[in-house]
Write a protein that holds these residues in place. Sequence first.
Motif, short mmCIF file in Angstrom:
data_model
loop_
_atom_site.label_atom_id
_atom_site.label_comp_id
_atom_site.label_asym_id
_atom_site.label_seq_id
_atom_site.Cartn_x
_atom_site.Cartn_y
_atom_site.Cartn_z
N SER A 13 -19.57 -24.87 17.93
CA SER A 13 -21.01 -25.08 18.10
C SER A 13 -21.84 -24.06 17.32
O SER A 13 -23.00 -24.29 17.02
N GLU A 14 -21.22 -22.92 16.97
CA GLU A 14 -21.98 -21.89 16.23
C GLU A 14 -21.56 -21.82 14.77
O GLU A 14 -22.11 -21.02 14.01
N ALA A 15 -20.60 -22.63 14.38
CA ALA A 15 -20.09 -22.58 12.99
C ALA A 15 -21.01 -23.42 12.11
O ALA A 15 -20.81 -24.62 11.94
N LYS A 16 -22.04 -22.78 11.58
CA LYS A 16 -23.06 -23.51 10.82
C LYS A 16 -23.37 -22.79 9.53
O LYS A 16 -23.27 -21.56 9.47
N ILE A 17 -23.78 -23.57 8.52
CA ILE A 17 -24.20 -22.94 7.27
C ILE A 17 -25.64 -23.36 6.95
O ILE A 17 -26.15 -24.33 7.49
N SER A 18 -26.24 -22.61 6.06
CA SER A 18 -27.66 -22.81 5.74
C SER A 18 -27.91 -24.14 5.03
O SER A 18 -27.09 -24.60 4.23
N VAL A 19 -29.08 -24.72 5.28
CA VAL A 19 -29.48 -25.93 4.55
C VAL A 19 -29.78 -25.60 3.09
O VAL A 19 -29.93 -26.50 2.27
N PHE A 20 -29.86 -24.31 2.74
CA PHE A 20 -30.09 -23.91 1.35
C PHE A 20 -28.77 -23.58 0.62
O PHE A 20 -28.79 -23.12 -0.51
N TYR A 26 -25.95 -29.43 -3.58
CA TYR A 26 -25.48 -29.97 -4.86
C TYR A 26 -23.98 -30.25 -4.93
O TYR A 26 -23.48 -30.60 -5.99
N GLY A 27 -23.28 -30.08 -3.83
CA GLY A 27 -21.81 -30.22 -3.90
C GLY A 27 -21.22 -29.12 -4.76
O GLY A 27 -20.16 -29.28 -5.37
N ASP A 28 -21.95 -27.98 -4.81
CA ASP A 28 -21.56 -26.88 -5.69
C ASP A 28 -20.61 -25.95 -4.91
O ASP A 28 -21.04 -25.06 -4.18
N GLY A 29 -19.32 -26.20 -5.07
CA GLY A 29 -18.31 -25.41 -4.38
C GLY A 29 -16.96 -26.07 -4.58
O GLY A 29 -16.86 -27.11 -5.24
N VAL A 30 -15.93 -25.45 -4.03
CA VAL A 30 -14.56 -25.97 -4.20
C VAL A 30 -13.84 -25.94 -2.85
O VAL A 30 -14.28 -25.25 -1.93
N GLY A 96 -29.00 -20.45 -1.87
CA GLY A 96 -29.88 -20.26 -3.02
C GLY A 96 -31.25 -20.81 -2.69
O GLY A 96 -31.66 -20.79 -1.53
N ASN A 97 -31.93 -21.33 -3.71
CA ASN A 97 -33.19 -22.01 -3.44
C ASN A 97 -33.05 -23.47 -3.86
O ASN A 97 -31.94 -23.93 -4.12
N LEU A 98 -34.16 -24.19 -3.95
CA LEU A 98 -34.04 -25.63 -4.23
C LEU A 98 -33.78 -25.94 -5.70
O LEU A 98 -33.63 -27.10 -6.07
N GLY A 99 -33.75 -24.93 -6.54
CA GLY A 99 -33.41 -25.14 -7.95
C GLY A 99 -31.90 -25.19 -8.15
O GLY A 99 -31.14 -24.76 -7.29
N LEU A 100 -31.49 -25.72 -9.29
CA LEU A 100 -30.05 -25.84 -9.59
C LEU A 100 -29.38 -24.49 -9.85
O LEU A 100 -28.20 -24.34 -9.62
N ASN A 101 -30.15 -23.57 -10.40
CA ASN A 101 -29.58 -22.34 -10.96
C ASN A 101 -28.70 -21.57 -9.98
O ASN A 101 -29.20 -21.00 -9.00
N PRO A 102 -27.39 -21.52 -10.24
CA PRO A 102 -26.48 -20.82 -9.32
C PRO A 102 -26.74 -19.31 -9.29
O PRO A 102 -26.34 -18.63 -8.35
N GLU A 103 -27.43 -18.79 -10.32
CA GLU A 103 -27.72 -17.34 -10.32
C GLU A 103 -28.65 -16.95 -9.18
O GLU A 103 -28.73 -15.79 -8.80
N ASN A 104 -29.36 -17.93 -8.64
CA ASN A 104 -30.24 -17.63 -7.50
C ASN A 104 -29.49 -17.61 -6.16
O ASN A 104 -30.10 -17.34 -5.13
N CYS A 105 -28.20 -17.90 -6.20
CA CYS A 105 -27.42 -17.87 -4.96
C CYS A 105 -26.96 -16.44 -4.71
O CYS A 105 -26.47 -15.77 -5.62
N LYS A 106 -27.10 -16.02 -3.46
CA LYS A 106 -26.87 -14.59 -3.16
C LYS A 106 -25.39 -14.24 -3.09
O LYS A 106 -25.02 -13.09 -3.17
N ASN A 152 -17.97 -32.10 -4.64
CA ASN A 152 -18.59 -33.37 -5.01
C ASN A 152 -17.50 -34.44 -5.16
O ASN A 152 -16.85 -34.54 -6.19
N TYR A 153 -17.31 -35.21 -4.11
CA TYR A 153 -16.27 -36.25 -4.10
C TYR A 153 -16.86 -37.65 -4.21
O TYR A 153 -16.21 -38.63 -3.85
N LEU A 154 -18.10 -37.73 -4.72
CA LEU A 154 -18.76 -39.04 -4.74
C LEU A 154 -18.00 -40.07 -5.57
O LEU A 154 -17.95 -41.25 -5.22
#
Length: 289
Positions: A13-20, A26-30, A96-106, A152-154
């Motif tokens: 119930s507490e295992a949650k991640i940010s909507v950002f 973006y399905g940006d991950g592995v 990150g923020n709503l932009g694509l740029n992965p450099e904005n991800c902390k 991204n498994y679409l």
Amino acid sequence: MKIYIDGKFLPESEAKISVFDHGLLYGDGVFEGIRFYNGRVFRLEGHLDRLWDSARAIALTVPLTREEMTTALLETVRQNELRDGYIRLIVTRGIGNLGLNPENCKGASTIIIAASIALYPEEQYRRGLDVITCGTRRMAAAALSPQVKSLNYLNNILAKIEAMQAGAGEGLMLNEQGYVAECTGDNIFVIKRGGLMTPPISAGGLRGITRDVVIEIAKELGVPFHEPELTRYDIYTADECFLTGTAAEIIPVISLDKRMIGTGKPGPETARFTARFRELTQSSGTPIY
Ligand code: PMP
């Protein structure tokens, strides 16, 4: 259930991640899907190799060392007191923020879920699967390499929808040239005149860990093995056909596009490979406890 997120073991119930998190946006991950049997993780090194390769291919730094990741993974299974099950290991680009740029991800986030597994129903293994060819082609390596096991498994999901709508157990995906690549979540093998064949990785399938194990078993059993470019002709005219994957293990295929393969029943070679595969899963792997 206790879920690992970035160093903490949290109740579901507490295992949650940010909507950002760019994994969500973006399905940006592995990720990896890993099995453990009888208190041992099967082919852990192969899965970690592939995770690191996937991450490197998308310029994502895994926030843990190999040793730290192994410790976190084994501890997640221990926290859940499991001996047989499935591990989902995810590394997202992070918040990150709503932009694509992965450099904005902390910084990347690591999520590990260990659960008991729901396989295909036993009946499907006894009877075998009906497979159809999907209209959706496997994506081209020049667009996004199918070797990257990304969030991204679409491409696969669109094909899976076609298979489900056709009432089939799985969907065969061809590459842009029309050669056989793989199924929506599994690799494909055929047996013909005593030899084993699967498409080469260059045809656009994922280099499956189970695929590698089956190739090793072929060598051990003295079964001739080839990786030629395959078309649907090779599957229609095969003596036997089966799919391989971490979750599915080895599952027989008895028809493609409503055409019967071989005798229309799971064959003896498929049974031989399955028996050896099961032995390996029960007798090898990284100890958890
Ligand atoms: N192809 C795809 C697209 C997959 O997602 C998977 C994993 N489920 C496979 C093949 C099989 O790979 P593995 O044997 O490593 O699970």
